[in-house]
Every structure is written in C-alpha cells, then in structure tokens.
Design an enzyme around this catalytic site. Structure first.
Site, short mmCIF file in Angstrom:
data_model
loop_
_atom_site.label_atom_id
_atom_site.label_comp_id
_atom_site.label_asym_id
_atom_site.label_seq_id
_atom_site.Cartn_x
_atom_site.Cartn_y
_atom_site.Cartn_z
N HIS A 82 88.33 -53.67 43.04
CA HIS A 82 88.03 -54.56 41.91
C HIS A 82 89.09 -55.66 41.85
CE1 HIS A 82 85.84 -55.59 38.26
NE2 HIS A 82 86.99 -56.15 37.94
N ALA A 83 88.65 -56.90 41.82
CA ALA A 83 89.58 -58.03 41.92
C ALA A 83 90.57 -58.07 40.76
CB ALA A 83 88.78 -59.33 41.96
N HIS A 141 88.73 -67.63 39.62
CA HIS A 141 89.03 -66.82 38.44
C HIS A 141 90.42 -66.17 38.57
CE1 HIS A 141 88.22 -63.98 35.09
NE2 HIS A 141 88.95 -63.16 35.82
N GLU A 142 90.63 -65.49 39.67
CA GLU A 142 91.91 -64.78 39.85
C GLU A 142 93.09 -65.75 39.91
OE1 GLU A 142 92.00 -61.84 39.17
OE2 GLU A 142 89.91 -61.31 39.45
N HIS A 200 94.50 -66.74 36.62
CA HIS A 200 95.49 -65.82 36.05
C HIS A 200 96.88 -66.13 36.62
CE1 HIS A 200 92.67 -63.19 34.02
NE2 HIS A 200 92.06 -62.81 35.12
N GLU A 236 91.44 -64.73 30.64
CA GLU A 236 90.25 -64.63 31.48
C GLU A 236 89.52 -65.97 31.62
OE1 GLU A 236 89.77 -62.13 33.22
OE2 GLU A 236 91.21 -60.80 32.23
N HIS A 288 86.11 -51.14 34.24
CA HIS A 288 87.04 -51.29 33.12
C HIS A 288 87.09 -50.08 32.20
CE1 HIS A 288 86.09 -55.16 34.81
NE2 HIS A 288 87.12 -55.71 34.21
N TYR A 320 86.40 -60.75 28.04
CA TYR A 320 85.48 -61.50 28.91
C TYR A 320 84.38 -62.18 28.10
CZ TYR A 320 87.83 -58.67 32.43
OH TYR A 320 88.78 -58.06 33.22
O1 X8Z Z 1 87.03 -57.93 35.99
C1 X8Z Z 1 86.82 -59.12 36.14
C2 X8Z Z 1 87.71 -59.96 37.04
C3 X8Z Z 1 89.12 -59.49 37.03
S1 X8Z Z 1 89.95 -59.78 35.54
C4 X8Z Z 1 87.21 -59.90 38.45
N1 X8Z Z 1 85.75 -59.70 35.55
C5 X8Z Z 1 84.82 -58.94 34.73
C6 X8Z Z 1 84.04 -57.93 35.56
O2 X8Z Z 1 84.06 -58.00 36.78
O3 X8Z Z 1 83.37 -57.08 34.97
C7 X8Z Z 1 85.37 -61.11 35.63
C8 X8Z Z 1 84.06 -61.21 34.92
C9 X8Z Z 1 83.90 -59.96 34.12
ZN ZN Z 2 90.28 -61.77 35.13
#
Ligand code: X8Z
Ligand code: ZN
Length: 615
Positions: A355-356, A385-386, A389, A413, A514, A524
């Site tokens: 997960h990024a 996106h990354e 941050h 975010e 998450h 988000y």
């Molecule tokens: O978790 C993330 C990022 C890292 S902060 C990749 N996002 C959420 C997800 O993947 O559920 C970005 C969009 C929503």
């Molecule tokens: Zn993020």
C-alpha cells in the site's frame, strides 16, 4: 510515522495531522511518568518548559521509531515485526505520558503557541493505550501483526496463490462476473483472521482514549479539526449533503451501463450496484470501468494507461515525471537519498507492505516513498499523491517538532491530489510529450466522466469507513455485528451490495488496508474537497478564464510560491488560517467540486431521464 502520512505500521501510526505517528498507537504507563501534579497550580513558564522538553524527547525517539517501521514495511518478517512493535510501544509510552501530563496545564493561562502545542500533544495518539504495564506492547504487537497479515495476504485462485496486487488487476480488467465474484470474495478470506485482534485493539484504545478525557477513540479522532468532535461530525454531514445529489446521478448512470453490459441477472436496473463490478477491490474509485460507461458519441481521444506503456515509461520515469511537476512550481529537486532509499517497485524475494505511502524518516531531509508502482494511469496519479506528502514534509521541516504535520490530516492528503488535478489534464500530458494532440471540446465529457468515476465515486466511501469505526468505538456496533454494520453503511452511503451472501465469519472492513493499519480515513473525504478548493484558487491566481477541469498550473512559479507558504505553516496554526493563506477562504466548501463537474452533472441528468435513480 510521524509525518508518514500513511503509516503502515502497526503500532501505529500515521499521523499526518499531528505529532508523531508513532505516538499514535499503543502506549502504556510511561517508563518515566510525568511529574506528579505539584501542590501549587502550575505556571505558564512550567507549561512552556514542559512543551520544550516534550518536543526534545519526541524528536529524540522519532527517527529510531520511523526506521524500525520502515524496515518492517519493506521486509516483513517475525523479527522486523518484533522490532517495530518494540520501538512503537516505546514511543507510545512516551507520547501517552506526555499527553496525560499536558492536561495538567488545561486551566493555566499560556501563550497561544504553547496552548496549541499542549492541545496537539493531548490528541496526537491514534490509538492511545491504557496505563497498565505491558498494554502498550500488546497493542503495538497486535497492530504490527494485523498490518502484516493484510500485507502478506494471499488466496487461491485457479490453482495458484495470488496477492492483492494480482487480484486488483483482475478486478480492474475482467468483465466476467463469475471471475469478479470469485476474486472479490477470495481477497475477503484473508481478513477474518484479524477480527478478534481488531476487536481487542478497539477495546484497549477506547480505554486509553477515555483516560485522556475523550468519550471514546472516535471522539479523539474527531477532535483534530479545530472544532469539537460533534461539530466535526456535523461538518462532514454538511459536506456530504453538498455532493450527494451529484453522486446519486453518477450512481444512476453507471448502474444503467452495468445493466446493459451484464444483464438483469447480474446487475438489476434498480437497487444497489454489485460491488465487484466497479473495477476496484473496494468500489472506492471506479475509473477502471470507464470503457463500460464511456459515452457513445464523444471519444476521450486517448487512454493514459496506453500512453504510458507506448511511450516506454517505467516506474522510475513516472516518479521523475512527478518530481518534474513540482520542480516546475519552484520546489527544489528531491534529495539523492530519496532515490537511493525509496522503494519504488515491489522487491523480489521478500514480503513488503505494497500500500503506497510517503515517509519522512528524520523529520528533515530523509524523505521517501514506498510503492509497488505499476505503469498505469492509477499509479501515475498515486506518484503525484505521495510526492505531495513529501514536499509538504520538507516544507514544514523548520517548524518546531510538534508543528511538523498537516494543517489537518485532510490537508496532507490533498496536496498531491491538487498537483494531480493539473497533471492529468490533456494540456499537461501534451506539454510533457505523453500526448500528441489535445482533444477539443468533444473530449470534455469523457474527461470529466473519467475524473468523476474516481473523485465523486470516492466521496461516500471516504465518509463511511470512519462512520463505521465511530460506531465501533462508541459501542453502537458490537464485534458480532461488525460486518453487518459495515454493509449497512456501504449500502446507505455508496448504494452497493456484495456479490453474494457474506459468510458468518466475514470481516470485510479488515479487507481495506486502513482498517487493520489503523489509519483514520475521513482525511481522504476532506482531501477530495480541499483539493478542488486549492485547484480553484490556484487557477484564479494564474488568471485562468476557462473551465476548471482544463486548467493546469504546471510551470507557474507564483502559484507554487504561494502554495509553499501554506505548506511551510505545517500545523502551527488552526487549519482555516492555512486554507486562507492560499485560497482566501476559511471554510471547507464543496462548491469547488460541483463547479468543476457542473457540465458533467448536467449531462448525467440528461442521460438519466426516465430512470428511477437511487437505491
Ligand atoms: O491510502 C491512500 C494513499 C496513501 S496516503 C495511497 N489513499 C486512499 C486509499 O488508497 O484508500 C489515497 C486515496 C484514498
Ligand atoms: Zn496519502
């Protein structure tokens, strides 16, 4: 962790809106408890001295904790989980003690900076631990384990063990409903193993939150927005009401197209949409089914997925392209260590958290990303996106330790997403040589539809994940009802339904990163509104007169400089001040979202004529 915006880690973490991430998770009695309350009321000088020492102590431990988490996230073994949990518990012990100690100064009149630091100290933990020996370690161990179970999860499909990455590809590309159902259900066989851990961690975190004076852990999470927890909940309702009618129009249109594609037996014309048909494992962004829902008459003129492959992009080139976007706004290049220390692709031969996420290991210059980048449009966006941050982290690095964080976690975010709104425009793709010809007006509806499939479809998901956790934490949902409660919210907000009955032991919330990683999610939802406010303000500053969706701020150093001013503030000021510094606005306002998408909404209403929308 601290500034790691998305920390995978177990114990903890992820605090982009607050102090150290690490702090965030479990915590037991501080090894050295804060001094017992003195007989005389504490003074303003003592408060200031307390905060100064707290910052020194937290900063002193932060890099060590971050490194332990980095190693676990990029090399998951029993040993690295142990190390991460140990470091995380140590940090949490410290942060818990500091949070409790900060409350001593509640009634002391102190200067505004010290007051803000004390407030942040009190709410910096994502999962505070009760002050009983061994509990911080126990919580950190559970946290690290859940994240690792998720990240190493595999299931059998067609006689082969497949990973989440493989499964996501199938969900994105397959148009066979049997296959989609099997893979969607297969991934959800990984999460039941976490449900007992999850319930136990929730109970312990609640005990820890109550000891800090919060009603429960949900109230603690809602307290990070410069307003009361109840006001914040009402604020998210208000924002949802602003965008819900548009979401319902999109839902209606997509459901009709899925019905055309799959027939009544798979996707009926009315009621909720089958969750596995939307191109994404969690039905949170629907861009992958664009070909199914594309307008019959207008042609997008290009596919970014295809352009990236045709032009020979590889993961490093995607990240370099992202860096170049930020450089064009005047941000300094990424440090050499970013390139030598980041994990840009999935390594062979070891388990990692795919997960990024973006990291700031030393609270200064050691910024990195950790991704398993694929060459496609989705990851092209995620790179921006990354990096957002990372540029935020670097911009606020000269703030005092406690102020190193986003104005709130939604800001953190939204930074990279804001960059992404420009970086996805055909004009920009043309400027960097990816796209040969910029489509004319005929490309607008396809472009906006594609954007809405990701940005608008996301909104109810962004909202419901924490609605579920708020219900877990306030006791509305007991462990036996976790899954039922999850689907009640999935249906209520998103209008989706599972492809078949869920097994009794299902723990579907745990199949979303998450949840096992304990990263709050309302950030988000907020980011999906802030990014449009930032974009509207930036385009105005740039003197843009056309439609918002065609505006790109690529190359605009004045806008970049003004944006950086907001980033440099970190969380030193209430977020409305940060918002005002860049946009002149002081409220979260989804009118920027509806303005951006207005032409599409009109188009959707026309397409939906005669349909019975809603579910
Ligand atoms: O978790 C993330 C990022 C890292 S902060 C990749 N996002 C959420 C997800 O993947 O559920 C970005 C969009 C929503
Ligand atoms: Zn993020």
């Amino acid at each position: 962790m601290k500034k790691t915006t998305l920390m995978a880690a177990a114990a903890a973490l992820a605090l982009s809106g607050g102090i150290a991430a690490a702090a965030i998770a479990a915590g037991q009695a501080p090894a050295a408890a804060p001094a017992a309350a003195p007989a005389a009321p504490p003074t303003a000088e003592e408060a200031k001295a307390y905060v100064d020492k707290a910052e020194k102590d937290l900063a002193g431990l932060s890099e060590y904790v971050n490194k332990a988490s980095w190693v676990r996230a990029t090399y998951i073994t029993e040993d690295t989980q142990w190390l991460e949990a140990k470091a995380g518990a140590e940090f949490t012990d410290l942060a818990t003690g500091l949070a409790i100690g900060a409350a001593r100064f509640d009634k002391v009149e102190v200067d505004p900076v010290t007051r803000r630091k004390l407030d942040i100290l009190k709410r910096a933990l994502v999962l505070p631990a009760p002050q009983r020996p061994g509990v911080a370690d126990q919580m950190a161990t559970i946290g690290s384990r859940m994240d690792s179970v998720y990240s190493t999860g595999k299931f059998e499909y067609k006689g082969k063990m497949i990973t989440l990455n493989d499964a996501e590809d199938i969900l994105a590309e397959s148009r066979d409903p049997e296959e989609l159902k099997a893979v969607w259900e297969g991934w959800r066989t990984v999460s039941p193993a976490m449900s007992a851990d999850y319930a136990q961690l929730a109970e312990l975190a609640n005990e820890g939150s109550r000891a800090l004076g919060y009603a429960d852990t949900g109230a603690l999470w809602r307290s990070g927005y410069d307003m009361s927890p109840d006001e914040f909940a009402a604020e998210t309702d208000r924002l949802w009401q602003q965008v819900a009618p548009f979401y319902k129009n999109l839902h209606c249109y997509v459901r009709a197209k899925l019905n055309e594609q799959y027939g009544d037996a798979v996707q009926p014309k009315t009621g909720p949409i089958r969750a596995d048909l939307l191109g994404n494992m969690w039905a949170q962004q629907w861009g992958n089914i664009y070909p199914i829902v594309a307008p019959k008459t207008d042609d997008a003129g290009y596919s970014l997925d295809k352009l990236l492959v045709d032009k020979g992009y590889d993961p490093v080139k995607m990240v370099k392209t992202g860096e170049n976007f930020y450089s064009s706004l005047g941000f300094a290049p990424l440090p050499d260590t970013f390139w030598t220390r980041s994990q840009i692709t999935r390594p062979e031969g070891r388990e990692v958290v795919c997960h990024a996420s973006a990291w700031d290991l030393d609270d200064a210059d050691d910024i990195r990303i950790k991704m398993c980048t694929k060459v496609n449009a989705e990851d092209f966006y995620t790179v921006h996106h990354e990096l957002g941050h990372n540029y935020y982290q670097r911009a606020y690095k000269d703030q005092p330790f406690i102020f190193k964080g986003g104005a709130n976690d939604g800001f953190h975010e939204a930074i990279g997403d804001f960059a992404g709104l420009s970086a996805l425009t055909p004009t920009y793709l043309n400027q960097i040589g990816l796209l040969d010809t910029v489509p004319g007006a005929e490309g607008d509806t396809p472009f906006l539809l594609k954007m809405a499939l990701d940005k608008i479809a996301f909104l109810p998901f962004g909202l419901m994940v924490d609605r579920w956790r708020w219900e877990v934490y306030d006791g509305t949902l007991k462990p036996a009802d976790y899954n039922k409660g999850w689907w009640a919210l999935r249906t209520k907000y998103q209008g989706i339904t599972p492809p078949g009955p869920r097994p009794d032991d299902a723990f579907d919330p745990g199949a979303k990163y998450h949840v096992p990683a304990n990263v709050p999610y309302t950030r988000y939802f907020l980011a999906h509104i802030y990014q449009f406010q930032f974009h509207r303000a930036a385009c105005k500053q740039a003197g843009w007169k056309g439609p918002l969706h065609r505006c790109s701020i690529y190359g605009n150093k004045e806008v970049g400089a003004k944006f950086n001013k907001m980033l440099e503030m970190g969380q030193s000021k209430p977020w409305p001040e940060a918002l005002a510094a860049f946009t002149g606005e002081t409220r979260t306002d989804a009118s920027a979202v509806t303005e951006y998408f207005a032409p599409l909404n009109t188009w959707l209403i026309k397409q939906n004529k005669g349909q019975k929308c809603g579910w």
